[in-house]
Design an enzyme around this catalytic site. Structure first.
Site: not given
Length: 826
Positions: A80, A139, A162, A196, A199, A267, A528
């Site tokens: 990319k 990639h 993700d 990056g 996720g 990225r 609690k």
């Protein structure tokens, strides 16, 4: 220096320089790895938010070339490209064109339109060429080309976690831990990589014997299994309409045609974030974030490649693989050859016979053994042709026809193993404790290479008669790798008549406020506790503790075996494991006990810090399920079933009938909780039933909100949805001597409008150095400092042992206060 759109500081000012021997000029000719390259536009800004130039990008690629090439090399690379920087258009490029240098190695993939040539990122020269062409993202698939140019089977499996709208990296980390348990139960060692972007990627090495379709199917089933176990947070379906508030476990990137951004790749976002390997401990940090290029370079120099185990094929082979066939070959004549090759009879108490036993004329036996190896799992073994045909079940025998469990075919075992129980010594294959969980005979309905269907009949010799049930085992692996299976409980299975203690998941409360407690209904108010939720199963004098996500906690907290002597008969209880400090629970102290299983480590931790069990519900007693009975009836039964003593407590509840008493008691309960230093109160409707594994409005958790004035000393740039603007505030509180002490980061409670206002307020107060000296390097790494003269107010849950705010939420500025007016609350 304004937080939005400014440079604080640019990457080129933070240690990422131009390639050695070059400078930010228009054109440079360099030699890399014996290849001549022309580098142009080195001064071009590729990342506007940080001012990172092409020269910085090239320097980064050189710095990480070793591990990046190691993980991406030999794989067809899809690129990319952002030729005008990341604020410009992106070009997605697969095939090579005529401008590609002749020395770039390449591989061909056959497409419907003909073969396509892809670059192989096999050396630093190719990386430099990619940087010159502004190919910021690389990639690659999970497979490599072989020596003859053909595609090899995948050598790794990947899960892409993700986050959907409303969740973030912290939730991805939780799902990563759940996935880790399953993968390790399959004999695989997962490695986390923050993507990056938003996720987390999980990688695990494979032996390279399954085709891509098989690996994809296993990943898909793993994702479905996680969704079935954790439906509130996990989704495996790709539909965007299903993803709000959940983490997608994307299994599809294991397909032969799919790719994942390569580890160490940049990225193409506003800032130079990286797909960066992380440690599992880092994933537990509440301020977990994506890493940027300069951070990754520094970490690589300090720690080396955290993903190196993926290259060496590191995976736990204990109870994984080595079935009745060798890879792609016929069954060996000696069906115990693999079994014996993994065991030394002089070192292990396991039976190691010289030969296969003759087939028995009586009904074939089965055994299910509970195996506390590196990770707890169960082993199912079926007598067949003189051996025990075996499968490892990472999550045990399935009990619900709607939920399949993963199964891993393992080597055949001798018939003598059907009664084996004992401790396999450390260092030996399968080291750990093994007990017989169930034993009996079985009837065969189907026995094929790809499917086995049997009816199991427990004989009670394991201490509990688990009854009769039908189980199907279905192979999902390929012919050359038959180890991947699924275990399925058929719908006509009959519940064991004497299986008195069922497996149950805890009911969950809904977050709310006192306004959500309806005075028209009767309510009970319980304290609690800040601990670990546990379902406690007492059966035949033995105790098992299970966390809300199914993790076995029994070995971590041996002192809670005392529960067995304090319970009237077999039972399933709901409670909380806590570590007390002066009578108050301290989750930080409890952390020293979590995840330990080795006896020596557990004993040492127990000597330093004991734990207690707060029991507040009973779900099953003497084989009678009571979850359908109202709260009041269950509490009355709890009082009769459990006797307090030692580490076991049954805390009292404030009970109110419908009407004014409800509002009075909720106030009193919250006041008592605050005085005791507890988190808050859980309100439970007294006419409500117990809904295992479900979150319901009939239980409402009410947390205290404390207010604290803070001095703002800096801010950190945002990531993900806040990329390009302020992400979090760095705050401090004066100590007794008046000097500022760092109190943590505040990222919650910041709306878009608030962010813009904070940017304007802080942009006029920039300073080059921090106004205090105790900010941790992780928080200071990309911080922008401001003059410490503004006071804000936050709400928070409490203080950590290190003096940090727990769960702070921004409230707003306090223009009526100065730093000298701020005091630590509580």
């Amino acid at each position: 220096m304004a937080p939005r759109g400014g440079r604080c500081p640019p990457a080129s000012d933070r240690g990422v320089g131009v390639p050695a021997g070059s400078s930010s000029t228009t054109r440079q000719v360099v030699t890399v790895g014996g290849h001549r390259l022309v580098l142009t536009s080195l001064e071009k800004v590729m990342y506007p938010a940080t001012g990172t130039t092409k020269a910085d990008v090239l320097a980064y690629l050189v710095a990480v070339a070793g591990p990046l090439v190691a993980h991406a090399g030999g794989r067809p690379a899809t690129r990319k490209r952002w030729v005008h920087g990341t604020d410009g258009p992106v070009f997605f490029q697969k095939h090579l064109d005529g401008t590609t240098p002749s020395w770039v190695r390449r591989g061909e993939i056959e497409h419907s339109a003909g073969p396509g040539a892809y670059p192989l990122v096999d050396d630093v020269a190719t990386l430099t060429w990619l940087g010159q062409t502004a190919a910021l993202e690389v990639h690659v698939p999970q497979w490599r080309f072989g020596p003859d140019g053909s595609a090899l089977p995948p050598d790794r499996i990947v899960l892409d976690l993700d986050p959907g709208p409303g969740v973030g990296l912290v939730e991805c980390a939780q799902v990563a831990h759940w996935a880790r348990e399953v993968l390790e139960g399959m004999g695989l060692a997962p490695f986390p990589v923050t993507s990056g972007s938003k996720g987390i990627h999980l990688y695990a090495a494979l032996p390279g014997t399954d085709d891509a379709a098989t690996v994809r199917d296993v990943a898909h089933e793993l994702a479905r299994s996680l969704e079935a176990d954790h439906p509130d947070l996990v989704v495996s379906d790709m539909k965007r309409s299903l993803r709000a508030g959940k983490v997608l476990v994307d299994w599809s990137q294991n397909s032969a045609s799919k790719t994942t951004v390569a580890p160490y790749s940049l990225r193409g976002l506003d800032r130079p974030t990286v797909a960066a390997p992380r440690t599992w401990a880092e994933l537990d940090a509440p301020d977990l974030g994506q890493l940027e290029a300069d951070e990754v370079v520094a970490r690589l120099a300090r720690d080396g490649d955290l993903l190196a185990g993926l290259l060496t094929g590191e995976h736990d082979t204990v109870e994984a693989g080595g079935g009745t066939t060798s890879r792609g070959s016929a069954p060996p004549a000696d069906r115990l050859a693999v079994y014996r090759s993994k065991r030394d009879a002089s070192r292990t108490p396991e039976p190691v016979p010289d030969r296969v036993a003759p087939p028995s004329s009586s009904a074939p036996v089965f055994v299910i053994q509970e195996h506390h190896a590196r990770r707890l799992h169960f082993d199912l073994r079926l007598e067949r042709d003189g051996v025990l045909v075996s499968w490892a079940l990472p999550r045990g025998e399935p009990t619900d026809p709607a939920r399949n469990h993963l199964a891993v075919r393992t080597e055949d075992h001798p018939l003598e193993y059907a009664t084996f129980a004992g401790t396999i010594p450390r260092g030996e294959y399968g080291a750990g404790e093994m007990t017989v969980w169930d034993h009996g005979t079985y009837e065969t309905h189907t026995w094929r290479d790809d499917e086995v269907v049997v009816t199991l009949r427990s004989d009670g010799s394991a201490g509990t008669d688990r009854g009769t049930r039908r189980l199907a085992l279905v192979r999902t692996g390929s012919d050359t790798s038959p180890d991947s299976w699924l275990a399925h409980r058929t719908k006509d299975a009959r519940r064991a008549p004497a299986a008195r203690v069922p497996a149950l998941s805890p009911m969950l409360a809904t977050a709310g406020t006192s306004r959500d407690v309806d005075a028209a209904s009767p309510w009970a108010f319980e304290m609690k506790w800040d601990g670990i939720r546990a379902v406690v199963t007492v059966e035949d004098g033995r105790v098992r503790l299970t966390s809300r996500n199914g993790l076995d906690l029994t070995r971590s907290f041996p002192e809670l075996a005392a529960v067995a002597g304090l319970v009237d008969g077999d039972a399933v209880l709901d409670g909380e494991v806590v570590a007390l400090d002066g009578g108050r629970p301290d989750f930080g102290l409890l952390q020293t006990r979590i995840h330990l299983s080795e006896p020596a480590e557990v004993a040492a931790a127990q000597a330093r810090q004991a734990v207690d069990l707060m029991v507040f519900d009973v779900l099953d007693h003497r084989g009678r399920r009571v979850t359908g009975e109202p709260y009041d009836a269950r509490r009355e039964l709890l009082a009769r079933v459990v006797t307090e003593g030692g580490p076991v407590h049954v805390p009292p509840a404030f009970e109110a009938d419908a009407g004014p008493d409800v509002l009075r008691l909720v106030t009193e309960a919250m006041s008592s909780s605050r005085e005791l230093g507890l988190e808050g109160v859980v309100a439970k409707r007294r006419d409500s039933t117990y809904r295992p594994g479900r979150r319901a409005r009939s239980w409402i958790k009410l947390k205290h909100e404390r207010a604290q004035e803070v001095v703002v000393v800096g801010w950190r740039p945002g990531r993900g949805e806040r990329t390009g603007r302020l992400g979090s505030l760095l705050v401090a509180v004066p100590g007794d001597d008046g000097a500022l002490r760092y109190a943590g980061r505040v990222g919650s409670g910041l709306s878009d409008r608030t962010l813009d206002r904070l940017a304007a307020d802080l942009g006029r107060r920039a300073r080059p150095s921090p106004p205090l000296d105790d900010v941790p390097s992780a928080d200071a790494s990309d911080a922008c400092w401001v003059t410490a003269d503004l006071v804000g107010e936050i709400t928070f849950a409490g203080w950590t042992a290190t003096g940090r705010l727990r769960h702070p939420v921004w409230g707003g500025w306090r223009p009526d206060k100065g730093p000298a007016d701020v005091r630590r609350e509580g």
